[in-house]
Design a protein around this motif. Structure first.
Motif, PDB file in Angstrom:
ATOM      1  N   SER A   1     -24.331  35.394 -30.092  1.00 46.85           N
ATOM      2  CA  SER A   1     -24.244  33.962 -29.825  1.00 46.85           C
ATOM      3  C   SER A   1     -25.548  33.401 -29.273  1.00 46.85           C
ATOM      4  O   SER A   1     -26.151  33.965 -28.357  1.00 46.85           O
ATOM      5  CB  SER A   1     -23.115  33.682 -28.834  1.00 46.85           C
ATOM      6  N   ASP A   2     -25.952  32.283 -29.831  1.00 49.12           N
ATOM      7  CA  ASP A   2     -27.079  31.524 -29.299  1.00 49.12           C
ATOM      8  C   ASP A   2     -26.603  30.842 -28.007  1.00 49.12           C
ATOM      9  O   ASP A   2     -25.389  30.777 -27.754  1.00 49.12           O
ATOM     10  CB  ASP A   2     -27.489  30.478 -30.357  1.00 49.12           C
ATOM     11  N   ILE A   3     -27.510  30.352 -27.185  1.00 41.13           N
ATOM     12  CA  ILE A   3     -27.089  29.649 -25.976  1.00 41.13           C
ATOM     13  C   ILE A   3     -27.228  28.134 -26.136  1.00 41.13           C
ATOM     14  O   ILE A   3     -26.296  27.376 -25.883  1.00 41.13           O
ATOM     15  CB  ILE A   3     -27.874  30.144 -24.734  1.00 41.13           C
TER      16      ILE A   3
ATOM     17  N   GLY B   1     -23.587  27.898 -25.650  1.00 38.16           N
ATOM     18  CA  GLY B   1     -23.231  29.316 -25.702  1.00 38.16           C
ATOM     19  C   GLY B   1     -22.619  29.793 -24.392  1.00 38.16           C
ATOM     20  O   GLY B   1     -21.692  30.603 -24.380  1.00 38.16           O
TER      21      GLY B   1
ATOM     22  N   ARG C   1     -18.824  31.207 -23.936  1.00 35.81           N
ATOM     23  CA  ARG C   1     -18.552  32.515 -23.342  1.00 35.81           C
ATOM     24  C   ARG C   1     -17.555  32.379 -22.183  1.00 35.81           C
ATOM     25  O   ARG C   1     -16.685  33.214 -21.997  1.00 35.81           O
ATOM     26  CB  ARG C   1     -19.849  33.159 -22.854  1.00 35.81           C
TER      27      ARG C   1
ATOM     28  N   PHE D   1     -25.701  37.849 -26.293  1.00 39.11           N
ATOM     29  CA  PHE D   1     -26.461  36.606 -26.413  1.00 39.11           C
ATOM     30  C   PHE D   1     -27.742  36.892 -27.175  1.00 39.11           C
ATOM     31  O   PHE D   1     -28.394  37.925 -26.981  1.00 39.11           O
ATOM     32  CB  PHE D   1     -26.772  36.009 -25.040  1.00 39.11           C
TER      33      PHE D   1
ATOM     34  N   THR E   1     -30.934  34.653 -28.120  1.00 36.16           N
ATOM     35  CA  THR E   1     -31.405  33.331 -27.774  1.00 36.16           C
ATOM     36  C   THR E   1     -32.927  33.230 -27.730  1.00 36.16           C
ATOM     37  O   THR E   1     -33.620  34.241 -27.860  1.00 36.16           O
ATOM     38  CB  THR E   1     -30.746  32.925 -26.429  1.00 36.16           C
TER      39      THR E   1
ATOM     40  N   ALA F   1     -24.907  35.183 -17.502  1.00 34.77           N
ATOM     41  CA  ALA F   1     -24.313  35.790 -18.694  1.00 34.77           C
ATOM     42  C   ALA F   1     -23.644  37.125 -18.347  1.00 34.77           C
ATOM     43  O   ALA F   1     -22.497  37.369 -18.710  1.00 34.77           O
ATOM     44  CB  ALA F   1     -25.385  35.990 -19.761  1.00 34.77           C
TER      45      ALA F   1
ATOM     46  N   PHE G   1     -28.320  40.973 -23.957  1.00 31.61           N
ATOM     47  CA  PHE G   1     -28.937  39.641 -23.943  1.00 31.61           C
ATOM     48  C   PHE G   1     -30.312  39.809 -24.570  1.00 31.61           C
ATOM     49  O   PHE G   1     -31.178  40.453 -23.996  1.00 31.61           O
ATOM     50  CB  PHE G   1     -29.039  39.161 -22.491  1.00 31.61           C
TER      51      PHE G   1
END
Lengths: 141, 145
Positions: free
Chosen positions: A58-60, A67, A71, A89, A91, A102, A110
């Motif tokens: 997932s992008d933020i 994002g 979450r 993540f 990103t 996160a 991440f």
């Protein structure tokens, strides 16, 4: 995590989507690759899907639902949370506060998105290999 | 072959099986990983260490079946203390079995990976190589190195 399940990519940037699409095409995994440019649609999909994903990227920075907000929603719903492992993540930047927040919501990685194609491919391959090596929980509601 | 890491902090192993520890150390050595390997054979001793140290770690590998405090009990204790929880990321579980129930329980306690203990040095090398590479590029809290 279901090793045969789809790889879900939540990314609103069309250029980034295109590059990831090319990388996955070249890596040629058996998993289906599912893109969501809209994070609300991703949430709707994760909520109703009966096929547990293999990995969620997932992008933020995304319009409407960010994002981090997405979450939070996944994390606060046990069924959704258990279905959505590993949750990573992917990103553009990694500010310390975003990283800490996160991990406080139980993520499994991440990553700063590489902008160069060859590097992106290496990073994606490594992430997939790591999760292939891990045990899959086979979550059944 | 040498596996390069971008993180010079110690790798922490929590396991009370001496044979396994020797296999792990052999694996790291053969991979050419130069990070210090800190071994704790007692979960409580690790908890005492992490509660008081300022040192960061590269990653923590924790066995589940241990005498005294088992891996789940230890992770629960860590999970319930936010400051310590952030110091123990990534926290990876290592076990001889991977029943669905224990894997889900582990992920519910915020682990970043759950691995079945390989029983050969080659298997251990393959596993560590991927783990080292993954956590060399993934960001984590306070990842200045």
């Amino acid at each position: 995590m279901n090793k045969g399940g789809p790889i879900v990519i939540i990314e609103d940037d069309i250029d980034d989507q295109d590059m990831l699409r090319d990388v996955f095409k070249e890596l040629n995994y058996e998993n289906k690759i599912v893109f969501f440019g809209d994070s609300q649609e991703a949430l709707d999909f994760l909520t109703v899907t009966e096929i547990e994903p293999f990995i969620i990227f997932s992008d933020i920075n995304m319009p409407k639902l960010s994002g981090a907000e997405l979450r939070e929603k996944v994390h606060n719903n046990e069924d959704l949370r258990l279905k959505s492992i590993p949750y990573l993540f992917f990103t553009t930047t990694a500010e310390q506060k975003a990283v800490v927040d996160a991990y406080s919501k139980s993520i499994q990685g991440f990553f700063v998105k590489p902008t160069e194609y060859g590097k992106l491919k290496r990073v994606i391959r490594l992430i997939v290999e790591y999760w292939q090596e891990c045990v899959s929980p086979n979550y059944v509601k | 072959m040498t596996t390069t890491t971008s993180n010079s902090n110690p790798i922490i192993i929590i396991d009370d099986d001496i044979d396994d520890i020797e296999l792990f150390q052999e694996g790291f050595k053969e991979l050419g990983i130069e990070n210090e390997i800190m071994v704790f054979t007692d979960g409580n001793k690790f908890y005492d260490y992490i509660s008081t140290t300022d040192r960061k770690s590269f990653f923590v590998f924790c066995d589940i079946n241990m005498n005294g405090l088992n891996g789940f009990e230890l992770k629960k204790k860590i999970f319930n203390n936010e400051e310590i929880r952030l110091k123990c990321i990534p926290f990876l579980m290592l076990s001889t079995s991977g029943s669905s129930k224990s894997v889900l329980e582990a992920y519910s306690l915020n682990v970043q990976g759950y691995f079945i203990k390989p029983n050969t040095v080659q298997g251990i090398k393959d596993m560590f190589e991927i783990v080292v590479k993954y956590w060399s590029i993934s960001q984590r809290p306070a990842s200045e190195q």
